[in-house]
Structure formats: structure tokens, C-alpha cells
Motif scaffolding. Structure first.
Motif, PDB file in Angstrom:
ATOM      1  N   VAL A 189       0.848  -1.187   0.000  1.00  0.00           N
ATOM      2  CA  VAL A 189       0.000   0.000   0.000  1.00  0.00           C
ATOM      3  C   VAL A 189       0.887   1.242   0.000  1.00  0.00           C
ATOM      4  O   VAL A 189       1.869   1.314   0.742  1.00  0.00           O
ATOM      5  CB  VAL A 189      -0.929   0.000   1.234  1.00  0.00           C
ATOM      6  CG1 VAL A 189      -1.809   1.240   1.229  1.00  0.00           C
ATOM      7  CG2 VAL A 189      -1.792  -1.258   1.255  1.00  0.00           C
ATOM      8  N   ALA A 366      -5.582  -1.335   5.355  1.00  0.00           N
ATOM      9  CA  ALA A 366      -6.249  -1.118   4.067  1.00  0.00           C
ATOM     10  C   ALA A 366      -7.292  -2.188   3.804  1.00  0.00           C
ATOM     11  O   ALA A 366      -8.381  -1.913   3.285  1.00  0.00           O
ATOM     12  CB  ALA A 366      -5.213  -1.100   2.947  1.00  0.00           C
ATOM     13  N   ILE A 372      -8.108  -1.947  -0.254  1.00  0.00           N
ATOM     14  CA  ILE A 372      -7.060  -2.802  -0.790  1.00  0.00           C
ATOM     15  C   ILE A 372      -7.394  -3.207  -2.224  1.00  0.00           C
ATOM     16  O   ILE A 372      -8.569  -3.376  -2.581  1.00  0.00           O
ATOM     17  CB  ILE A 372      -6.894  -4.049   0.115  1.00  0.00           C
ATOM     18  CG1 ILE A 372      -5.540  -4.724  -0.110  1.00  0.00           C
ATOM     19  CG2 ILE A 372      -8.052  -5.028  -0.076  1.00  0.00           C
ATOM     20  CD1 ILE A 372      -5.198  -5.757   0.947  1.00  0.00           C
TER      21      ILE A 372
END
Length: 465
Positions: A189, A366, A372
Motif C-alpha cells: 500500500v 487497508a 485494498i
């Protein structure tokens, strides 16, 4: 028994490289990084990591662009490289397993042939491995002492760096790398904390590069650099989720740079498939000794002489216990990779240091927040596929599984046959033969004990206490 007499084929090759006598045999210096990515260097095209000494080695020697490890786990990888055998052949396939009695490192036949042998920094192979060297040093600054001990003898030196293994802290390199300039891989991320995590990792690579420069400077100062074969590589992938501990390219791909002044042409590039299983046999041939019968690889000397030669048709790798138990095998060609997974009902078991990282925590956050991507979600999916097939040429991140695509049935069959043949030839054990209990939670990444459970054959592992 190892014979000092050089076999005919080896003698012919060695004559081309000018190493006819014991005193004139080249020194061998191997520098191996800990948890370093395979493309994280200037010479491999990274735009921001500062690695001037590694880059200089590549400019003066040969860079391998498709080199692969036999596993992505610290001690099994190092033992495999030094012994020239696949991890399941060494009897030390799991993390922290020691080289068994009877296991032979390349340092032993080299020592018998008149080499002075040494190792420095991280070892991670146990007493039987340790005793197969003449000398041990705790730091790069002791390299001069090793050369003093070697005197006029040819030497073999294995430098096991601890960089870039976690944990990280600021100050490893000055000036530090800028988090704004890092390259965030698609399986992580893009957050500030992940960028800071990557920047600290870059700093450790930079510190290792600085120390490599110090080793080379010492050789040059003593006039021994020109007769030294220098090899740089890593032991497993970068210590981030979906890298270290996996058999994706991010886990088993390794930098491989070889420099041998006057013997290897400068600025060379070899694009063929290469396995580190071939390094120990290469060292044997360079030293003019017979390859030990236990080694299953082949010498890379022909490639060092002519980088345009084709590489291997296949490379093979495996993953066994590393904080979490796995039985994963893979075969790769220049264009495709096939992976087999045994424990489908559990999420992938990351090494504990990866799953304690800020990057892992950002992935968890996330996922919980629904932010995500599909590519990032793959490491959490359960059940896992029994077979994964990727077109590595078109899908270098290995995100799009083609195993069930009718158009891929031909390449899948070919790779499955190649993998099965390799497993039979190397006497690989089936997933049902043995298990070892996890000591890390596969979902949260929390390591709940330092205890390593015993292997349990033909049964379920006992719970850790």
C-alpha cells in the motif's frame, strides 16, 4: 575423495582463464546480502537506491538478469548455496535447521586443495558448517587480518552480511534515502509509513554497499583484487509481504554480479536463466578441483567466458517451514512459472519479520477499510489455489493465475512434468511426510512464541506450548 588433478574438460576451460598452478589459482570472494530484493541496485535500473560499489562491480564484470535462489529463507538458502544442493537434499530445509553431520560445503574441498578459507558476519548454518572454515571474523574491518593469515595462499572468503535484515532504525546511512523517492511495489500500500519502511530498507542496502567497497579497497591496496573472483548475491527476497518467504520472483529472484579482472569481459550481461545451485560447482572449477559428487549443479564458467550462451531451461525453488509451515514448489522458464501449494486451507505464512513490519500493518489496515486492491488481496485469500501458473514475461508481478485457462493447458502440462521429474531426481519429500507447527499467526502476523516445534512425520503437528 577429492583429487587435486583437474579433469580434462575443466583443464581445457581453466587454461583459457590462465589458472594453471596452485599459487596462481584465483581467490574467491563471495558477498551475500540478507533479505535484499533482486532489482534494488543502480546497476539493475533502480532509480533511487545508491549502490556505487555494486554498480562498479557490474560495470567491470558480468551482470545476471535472471538469477534465482533455491528458496527464499535465510539459513536454508545459505546452506543450499554453499553445499550445491537443494534445501530438501541438505537435511536443513527449514529455518534455523543446522547443516547435518556429513553435509559438505564447498569450503572443505577448497581447503584440501590449498585454499585458506574464511567467513564473516552472519553464518546461520550450525557447528558442522562453522568448522568447515579456517577463520571467522565478526566484521568487515577484520578482513585485513584474514588476508594476513592467508599469506600467499589463494583464499575463499564468504561474507554473510546482516543488511538488510529487520529490524530497522534510522541512521544506517548518511544522508538517508528520501521516502518520497522510493518505489512502492504494487503488492504494498502506498502510504507514508510504508514509504518510510522502504526508505530504511534502502539505507541498509546502501550501508552494505559501502562495506563492500571497503572489502574491495583492501584487496586493491594489497594488490590482490586482479586475481580475485568476486561474486555478489542475496539469500532471499526483500523483507516485505509477498516477497521474502515466497517463490514469486520477488522472493526467489536474486542479484548476481560476478567480477574477475582480466578474465571476464567488462560490462557483460547474461539474460539466460541461472540458478545459484551452480555457484559451488563454479568455484570448484575455478579452483581447478573436481566437483564433489554431492553437488547437483553445473559450472557457470562457460557463461562467464561467453555471456551470450543460453542459460538453464528450468530453475526450481521451494518453501518449507519459516515461522509457518509450507510445502510449496515451483519451476520457472524464461517466460512462465508454475507453483504448487500443499496447505490450501490456510492463508500464506509470511516470515515473522515481514508480518511485524509497518508495511504489513498498512496492508491490514487497508484490508479492514476496504481500500485494498485485488493484487494486494491475494496474500490473504483462503482457500489458496493448488496450482498457480503465470506468464512472467507479460505479468512480472505474478498476479494473474492462468492455471485453469484452457489456452494455458499445454504450458501447464509441460511445467508440471518438469517439476515432477525434478522432484523425483532430487528425492523431494511429499507434503504428507512431515509437518511442523507454526509459531506465527497467519492472519495477524503476530509471533506468539519463539519455540520451534518438532517435525512430526506422517501426522499432525503437536501444538506449541
Amino acid at each position: 575423495m577429492f583429487h587435486p588433478r583437474v579433469p580434462l574438460v575443466a583443464a581445457l576451460v581453466l587454461s583459457l582463464f590462465g589458472t594453471p598452478a596452485v599459487a596462481d589459482r584465483p581467490n574467491i570472494l563471495v558477498v551475500i546480502g540478507d533479505d535484499i530484493g533482486w532489482k534494488d541496485y543502480g546497476c539493475y535500473g533502480h532509480p533511487s537506491i545508491r549502490t556505487p560499489n555494486i554498480d562498479a562491480l557490474a560495470a567491470a564484470g558480468l551482470k545476471f538478469t535472471n538469477a534465482f535462489l533455491t528458496t527464499s529463507s535465510c539459513s536454508p538458502s545459505r546452506i543450499s548455496i554453499l553445499s550445491g544442493r537443494y534445501p530438501h537434499q541438505t537435511g536443513a530445509e527449514d529455518l534455523h535447521m543446522r547443516l547435518p553431520a556429513g553435509g559438505v560445503f564447498i569450503s572443505t574441498p577448497l581447503r584440501k586443495a590449498g585454499y585458506f578459507t574464511g567467513h564473516m558476519l552472519k553464518t546461520h548454518y550450525g557447528p558442522n558448517g562453522m568448522k568447515q572454515f579456517d577463520w571467522y571474523g565478526k566484521g568487515v574491518k577484520e578482513f585485513g587480518k584474514f588476508l594476513d593469515k592467508a599469506e600467499a595462499k589463494p583464499f575463499f572468503m564468504w561474507v554473510g552480511f546482516r543488511d538488510a535484515h529487520r529490524p530497522y532504525k534510522a541512521g544506517a546511512l548518511k544522508p538517508p534515502h528520501d521516502p518520497a523517492q522510493v518505489v512502492v511495489p504494487p503488492f504494498l500500500v502506498d502510504t507514508l509509513s510504508t514509504r518510510r519502511d522502504l526508505a530504511l530498507y534502502y539505507d541498509e542496502i546502501g550501508r552494505m554497499d559501502r562495506d563492500i567497497g571497503r572489502l574491495l579497497d583492501e584487496l586493491k591496496k594489497r594488490g590482490r583484487f586482479k586475481n580475485t573472483l568476486v561474486v555478489f548475491l542475496g539469500d532471499n527476497g526483500e523483507p516485505f509481504p509477498r516477497a521474502k518467504g515466497t517463490v514469486y520472483d520477488s522472493g526467489i529472484g536474486t542479484p548476481l554480479v560476478v567480477c574477475w579482472p582480466g578474465q571476464i569481459a567488462a560490462a557483460g550481461v547474461h539474460n539466460g536463466l541461472t540458478s545459484v545451485i551452480d555457484l559451488a560447482p563454479t568455484f570448484a572449477e575455478v579452483a581447478g578441483i573436481r566437483k564433489p559428487s554431492t553437488m547437483v549443479g553445473r559450472s557457470l564458467l562457460p557463461v562467464l567466458k561467453d555471456p551470450s550462451q543460453p542459460g538453464r531451461e528450468f530453475i526450481f525453488a521451494e518453501r518449507n517451514w519459516h515461522n509457518a509451515d509450507e510445502h510449496i514448489r515451483c519451476v520457472r522458464t524464461r517466460t512462465h512459472k508454475l507453483i504448487t501449494n500443499a496447505y490450501l486451507d490456510r492463508p500464506f505464512g509470511h516470515p515473522a519479520d515481514c508480518s511485524r513490519s509497518p508495511s504489513w500493518k498498512d496492508l491490514l489496515a487497508a484490508r479492514a477499510g476496504g481500500r485494498i486492491t485485488g493484487d494486494q488481496l491475494q496474500i490473504f485469500r483462503v482457500p489458496r489455489p493448488a496450482v498457480e501458473l503465470y506468464n512472467a514475461a507479460r505479468d512480472p508481478g505474478e498476479f494473474h493465475n492462468l492455471a485453469d485457462q484452457p489456452a494455458s493447458s499445454g504450458i501447464r502440462k509441460r511445467l508440471e512434468q518438469a517439476l515432477e521429474t525434478w522432484r523425483q531426481q532430487t528425492k523431494d519429500f511429499p507434503a504428507s511426510r512431515r509437518r511442523r507447527a507454526d509459531n506465527v499467526d497467519r492472519v495477524t502476523g503476530v509471533k506468539f512464541t519463539r519455540t520451534i516445534g518438532p517435525q512430526v512425520k506422517e501426522g499432525k503437528p503437536k501444538p506449541l506450548r
